[in-house]
Write a protein that holds these residues in place. Structure first.
Motif, short mmCIF file in Angstrom:
data_model
loop_
_atom_site.label_atom_id
_atom_site.label_comp_id
_atom_site.label_asym_id
_atom_site.label_seq_id
_atom_site.Cartn_x
_atom_site.Cartn_y
_atom_site.Cartn_z
N LEU A 116 93.65 83.14 -24.46
CA LEU A 116 92.37 82.98 -25.14
C LEU A 116 91.38 82.15 -24.31
O LEU A 116 90.18 82.15 -24.60
CB LEU A 116 92.57 82.31 -26.51
CG LEU A 116 93.41 83.07 -27.52
CD1 LEU A 116 93.46 82.31 -28.84
CD2 LEU A 116 92.87 84.47 -27.74
N GLY A 117 91.89 81.42 -23.33
CA GLY A 117 91.01 80.60 -22.51
C GLY A 117 90.36 79.46 -23.29
O GLY A 117 89.22 79.06 -22.98
N TYR A 118 91.05 78.94 -24.29
CA TYR A 118 90.51 77.85 -25.10
C TYR A 118 90.33 76.59 -24.26
O TYR A 118 91.25 76.17 -23.55
CB TYR A 118 91.44 77.58 -26.29
CG TYR A 118 91.03 76.40 -27.13
CD1 TYR A 118 89.86 76.43 -27.89
CD2 TYR A 118 91.82 75.25 -27.17
CE1 TYR A 118 89.49 75.35 -28.66
CE2 TYR A 118 91.46 74.16 -27.94
CZ TYR A 118 90.29 74.22 -28.68
OH TYR A 118 89.92 73.13 -29.45
N LYS A 119 89.15 75.97 -24.33
CA LYS A 119 88.82 74.84 -23.47
C LYS A 119 89.05 73.47 -24.12
O LYS A 119 88.98 72.44 -23.46
CB LYS A 119 87.34 74.92 -23.04
CG LYS A 119 86.97 76.22 -22.32
CD LYS A 119 87.78 76.42 -21.05
CE LYS A 119 87.35 77.69 -20.31
NZ LYS A 119 88.20 77.97 -19.13
N GLY A 120 89.28 73.44 -25.43
CA GLY A 120 89.48 72.16 -26.10
C GLY A 120 90.88 71.61 -25.90
O GLY A 120 91.68 72.15 -25.13
N LYS A 121 91.17 70.56 -26.61
CA LYS A 121 92.48 69.90 -26.50
C LYS A 121 93.51 70.66 -27.34
O LYS A 121 93.27 70.95 -28.51
CB LYS A 121 92.38 68.45 -26.99
CG LYS A 121 93.65 67.64 -26.74
CD LYS A 121 93.44 66.18 -27.09
CE LYS A 121 94.67 65.35 -26.78
NZ LYS A 121 95.04 65.35 -25.38
#
Length: 502
Positions: A116-121
């Motif tokens: 998903l390429g999620y950038k958060g923690k």
């Protein structure tokens, strides 16, 4: 007075500390364990989020997952369950809307999450569960809470091709569940067989009916709905008494003649919703479980689960319409015509509209859609009163009950899900070879039909749409056309398209 959903958990944990709260195929937890583990997760999370912010949960439903959900609420946030099996593009769209600082998952889903390429923690449930609880900090968060704070968000299909995040408050759930458990006599003796995914609002009734009463929730593995013998074995072995299921799930058992193998005779309540219940299937259930209570529930996610109910109190023949009944207490359900006049005459159709505490807060970061659906009640000119337009058409029968007629627009009910045909069309139009696209729902055959202009094979088109849409939104039939027929107003002539399919 209950002002926070954790009041349910704490009161029940005090009353039935050692009673099983939730059980999945492999493990279980008591109410006391659920309370303690939510405190651990809440402590580990609370320093990372602000109050009333969303926390996506990228996990399958399980005992561990319910601990995560309650931990998020304890930390002052609200949870948004993500279906890990949905296409990455759709999940990315949801995450873009949420703009969440952190996301919770489990070790077993880390690989899928990477796509998903999620950038958060990214936080792991297993690690959060190791946190030492700090009750003083959690109590401080709780003191700031209001009953109108958001509890969860559920994303439904959006007509523009972008999912809409319905945000529901603690007060709305409490208002509904207090009535729901009372009317249908759900108690600590009940065993609820959870069918619905936890990103689908049918599950809200399972989860919070249990937390309110001390009932046990048995989480039915998804794969069993493809194998009726396994499903019926599970219901019997776990001594399930209560089903709050989507209509399509109940029909799986009868379609595949499951009752000829085994009858789960502990079942005493069968409550269904999501689409129209076929009378043939209802009658089969009643034949094998004649002593159970059968209830037809109606209502969209935006009004917190359901706004009307009908306890089936007589025999129905195929072809008869099953009522959606009457409004739950503390909700007003009524019909409006196109001039916003109230419809009361039996047989006359109007849009089903709802007012009351159970209305959702609105759509997350979507003021335009919120203002379109949640409006001033035109029948009340004396003070501000929010009303939700369901987009469904209904009518009153001679018996005084309300009946569902159809959708007002192109939003449909299919396989237990509420779907915007516009989102399917938007996905089709993103396929390079497609010039024009139109989706139509065949009410008679209960199928989604996709018509398109473009040089592409049906199989390839379906594959390309599959990377953008979940399986339940994929059309059941694809039909290429040389040119889209148009009405005199320049719009696609849907009636003309359907003539070729009759």
């Amino acid at each position: 007075m209950t002002n926070h959903i954790l009041d349910y958990l704490e009161q029940t944990a005090a009353k039935y500390p050692d009673r099983i709260a939730f059980a999945d195929e492999h493990t279980a937890c008591t109410y006391q364990e659920l309370k303690k583990n939510s405190e651990r997760i809440g402590t580990g999370l609370c320093r990372l989020i602000s109050r009333n912010t969303p926390v996506p949960v990228f996990m399958e439903k399980s005992v561990q997952t319910i601990q995560v959900l309650m931990g998020i609420v304890r930390a002052g946030g609200f949870y948004v369950m993500l279906d890990i099996h949905q296409p990455s593009l759709r999940l990315q769209s949801i995450l873009d809307i949420l703009q969440a600082d952190c996301l919770i998952t489990s070790r077993m889903y880390e690989k899928e999450l990477e796509q998903l390429g999620y950038k958060g923690k990214v936080l792991l449930a297993e690690e959060l569960l190791q946190t030492e609880p700090e009750i003083r900090i959690l109590e401080g968060i709780r003191r700031q809470a209001k009953d109108t704070d958001p509890l969860y968000g559920i994303f439904t299909s959006g007509s523009t091709g972008t999912p809409k995040g319905v945000v529901v408050s603690h007060r709305s759930v409490i208002d509904f569940i207090d009535q729901f458990t009372y009317i249908f006599h759900i108690t600590q003796e009940d065993v609820i067989g959870n069918q619905a995914p936890w990103d689908f609002d049918v599950s809200v009734k399972d989860i919070y009916s249990a937390l309110k009463t001390g009932a046990r929730v048995e989480i039915v593995p998804k794969r069993m709905f493809s194998f009726p013998a396994q499903l019926l074995d599970f219901l019997c072995e776990r001594q399930v008494t209560t089903l709050i299921w989507a209509v399509s799930a109940l029909c799986i058992i009868t379609t595949l003649r499951g009752f000829s193998y085994k009858v789960p005779d502990k079942i005493r309540k069968v409550l269904f919703s999501g689409e129209t219940m076929p009378i043939k299937h209802l009658n089969l259930w009643k034949t094998y479980l004649p002593d159970a209570v059968y209830v037809n529930l109606y209502g969209p996610t935006e009004i917190t689960c359901n706004c009307t109910y009908y306890v089936v109190d007589r025999a129905y023949e195929p072809g008869e319409a099953l009522p959606i009944g009457k409004a739950f207490p503390n909700e007003t359900v009524f019909l409006l015509d196109e001039e916003n006049r109230e419809v009361r005459e039996p047989g006359q159709k109007g849009e089903i509209c709802v007012t009351g505490t159970a209305l959702a807060l609105g759509y997350y970061r979507n003021e335009e859609q919120t203002s379109r659906a949640f409006v001033q009640n035109p029948l009340n000119t004396a003070w501000p009163e929010r009303m939700y337009r369901t987009g469904d058409l209904g009518y009153y029968g001679e018996d005084g009950n309300l009946y569902f007629a159809s959708r007002r627009d192109f939003q449909i009910k299919h396989m237990g899900h509420r779907i915007e045909l516009g989102e399917i069309e938007a996905a089709m139009e993103q396929v390079e070879e497609i010039e024009r696209a139109c989706c139509i729902f065949d009410e008679e055959k209960k199928k989604i039909l996709a018509f398109y202009q473009g040089n592409i094979e049906k199989r390839e088109l379906k594959q390309k749409m599959g990377i953008r849409l979940p399986a339940f939104m994929l059309p059941n039939g694809f039909y290429p056309v040389e040119r889209m027929p148009l009405t005199k107003n320049g719009k696609i002539d849907r009636k003309e398209l359907m003539k070729g399919r009759k």
